[in-house]
Design a protein around this motif. Sequence first.
Motif, short mmCIF file in Angstrom:
data_model
loop_
_atom_site.label_atom_id
_atom_site.label_comp_id
_atom_site.label_asym_id
_atom_site.label_seq_id
_atom_site.Cartn_x
_atom_site.Cartn_y
_atom_site.Cartn_z
N CYS A 38 0.86 -1.19 0.00
CA CYS A 38 0.00 0.00 0.00
C CYS A 38 0.89 1.23 0.00
O CYS A 38 1.02 1.94 1.00
CB CYS A 38 -0.91 -0.03 1.23
SG CYS A 38 -2.19 1.23 1.23
N GLY A 39 1.52 1.47 -1.15
CA GLY A 39 2.38 2.63 -1.27
C GLY A 39 1.60 3.93 -1.19
O GLY A 39 0.37 3.95 -1.28
N GLU A 40 2.33 5.03 -1.02
CA GLU A 40 1.71 6.35 -0.94
C GLU A 40 0.79 6.59 -2.14
O GLU A 40 1.12 6.29 -3.28
CB GLU A 40 2.80 7.42 -0.92
CG GLU A 40 2.30 8.84 -0.82
CD GLU A 40 3.43 9.85 -0.88
OE1 GLU A 40 3.14 11.05 -0.84
OE2 GLU A 40 4.60 9.42 -0.96
N GLY A 41 -0.41 7.11 -1.86
CA GLY A 41 -1.36 7.41 -2.92
C GLY A 41 -2.26 6.26 -3.33
O GLY A 41 -3.09 6.41 -4.23
N THR A 42 -2.15 5.13 -2.63
CA THR A 42 -2.96 3.97 -3.01
C THR A 42 -4.45 4.28 -2.92
O THR A 42 -5.23 3.89 -3.79
CB THR A 42 -2.60 2.75 -2.15
OG1 THR A 42 -1.27 2.34 -2.45
CG2 THR A 42 -3.56 1.59 -2.41
N GLN A 43 -4.88 4.97 -1.86
CA GLN A 43 -6.31 5.22 -1.74
C GLN A 43 -6.81 6.13 -2.86
O GLN A 43 -7.96 6.00 -3.30
CB GLN A 43 -6.66 5.79 -0.37
CG GLN A 43 -6.07 7.12 -0.03
CD GLN A 43 -6.63 7.64 1.30
OE1 GLN A 43 -7.84 7.59 1.56
NE2 GLN A 43 -5.74 8.11 2.17
N HIS A 44 -5.96 7.02 -3.36
CA HIS A 44 -6.36 7.83 -4.51
C HIS A 44 -6.50 6.96 -5.76
O HIS A 44 -7.42 7.16 -6.56
CB HIS A 44 -5.33 8.94 -4.76
CG HIS A 44 -5.27 9.96 -3.67
ND1 HIS A 44 -4.40 9.86 -2.61
CD2 HIS A 44 -5.98 11.09 -3.46
CE1 HIS A 44 -4.57 10.89 -1.80
NE2 HIS A 44 -5.52 11.65 -2.29
N GLN A 45 -5.61 6.02 -5.91
CA GLN A 45 -5.68 5.11 -7.05
C GLN A 45 -6.96 4.28 -6.99
O GLN A 45 -7.61 4.02 -8.01
CB GLN A 45 -4.46 4.19 -7.08
CG GLN A 45 -3.13 4.88 -7.34
CD GLN A 45 -2.98 5.32 -8.78
OE1 GLN A 45 -3.47 6.37 -9.17
NE2 GLN A 45 -2.31 4.49 -9.57
N ILE A 46 -7.34 3.87 -5.79
CA ILE A 46 -8.56 3.08 -5.62
C ILE A 46 -9.79 3.88 -6.04
O ILE A 46 -10.74 3.34 -6.62
CB ILE A 46 -8.68 2.57 -4.17
CG1 ILE A 46 -7.63 1.48 -3.92
CG2 ILE A 46 -10.08 2.02 -3.89
CD1 ILE A 46 -7.58 0.98 -2.49
N LEU A 47 -9.78 5.19 -5.77
CA LEU A 47 -10.92 6.01 -6.15
C LEU A 47 -11.15 6.02 -7.66
O LEU A 47 -12.27 6.24 -8.11
CB LEU A 47 -10.71 7.45 -5.65
CG LEU A 47 -10.77 7.65 -4.12
CD1 LEU A 47 -10.39 9.08 -3.78
CD2 LEU A 47 -12.15 7.30 -3.59
#
Length: 314
Positions: A38-47
């Motif tokens: 879960c690298g930095e920015g993963t939650q943005h990628q999931i969006l």
Amino acid sequence: MELYFLGTNAGVPTLQRNVTSIGLRMLDERRALWLFDCGEGTQHQILSSPLKLSKLEKVFITHLHGDHVFGLPGLLSSRAYQGGTTPLTVYGPPGTERMITTVMELSQSRINYELKIIEHTGGLLFEDESFIVESALLEHRIDSYGYRITEKDRPGSLDQVKLAEYGLKPGPLFGRLKRGETITLEDGNVVRPEDVLGAPKRGKVITILGDTRPCENVLPLAQHADVLVHEATFMDDLADTAHEYYHSTAKQAAEAARAANVGELIMTHFSSRYKDEDQLQPLLEEARTVFPNSRLANEHQLIPVIYHQEISRP
């Protein structure tokens, strides 16, 4: 099962690629999502993906380098806001719990779901009626682990012709036979599962490795896997650099795939020196000279996990 690549870059993100994270979507198998790193920015990628944090059941961390974990505290914090209220388990090497709890405490983050953190040093991590997850230590600058996910064989399909011969109609008895139970009919006839079931459906095997240079534990982790996800940070002209920094080349990833007799190799974790898809193509060509069924991971690419019938397993 489907793999979804949320980040394929090594070290730092670029405008073209984010740092490492891989989703394993298992909607048919358990209506769940598993996440690997879960690298930095993963939650943005999931969006920007078809993945849903509300379905996230497990997170597997390969190692504690920032490009593999810096996105984890934020994702855990915001998961509840995206409908995630079910329990979540995080697996990782020693230090995972301290990292997570320290950030959550200092930031006063609060979550409204059960979070379980399991630290490990390899071995059997998880088993239920459907899946087995095993892990082994790789060779990197810090402890880095690979994961082997084995789907257990499933019962074969019910033979409708044979069921009709016994006078069986759709209902609870079908379910009992599928679960491997022997049933006795009202007329006294005994029906065993093997009398009406086809051949078992072989489960799939996926191997996802953390950062590593070639080492002996790669082979048992990847042996006869349908899919091997292997880092390919450099081309082979930089093999000395790869070795110095505990990484692998595309050729070395392909050699591992060939030695392990896998069905398909997916390469990821590319150095930022390869700026775009054109510059990555030589890595693919290099790998395919050794293992033809190789591909590059592309971000926001959903790849079905295909059962490779030609793979022979013990």
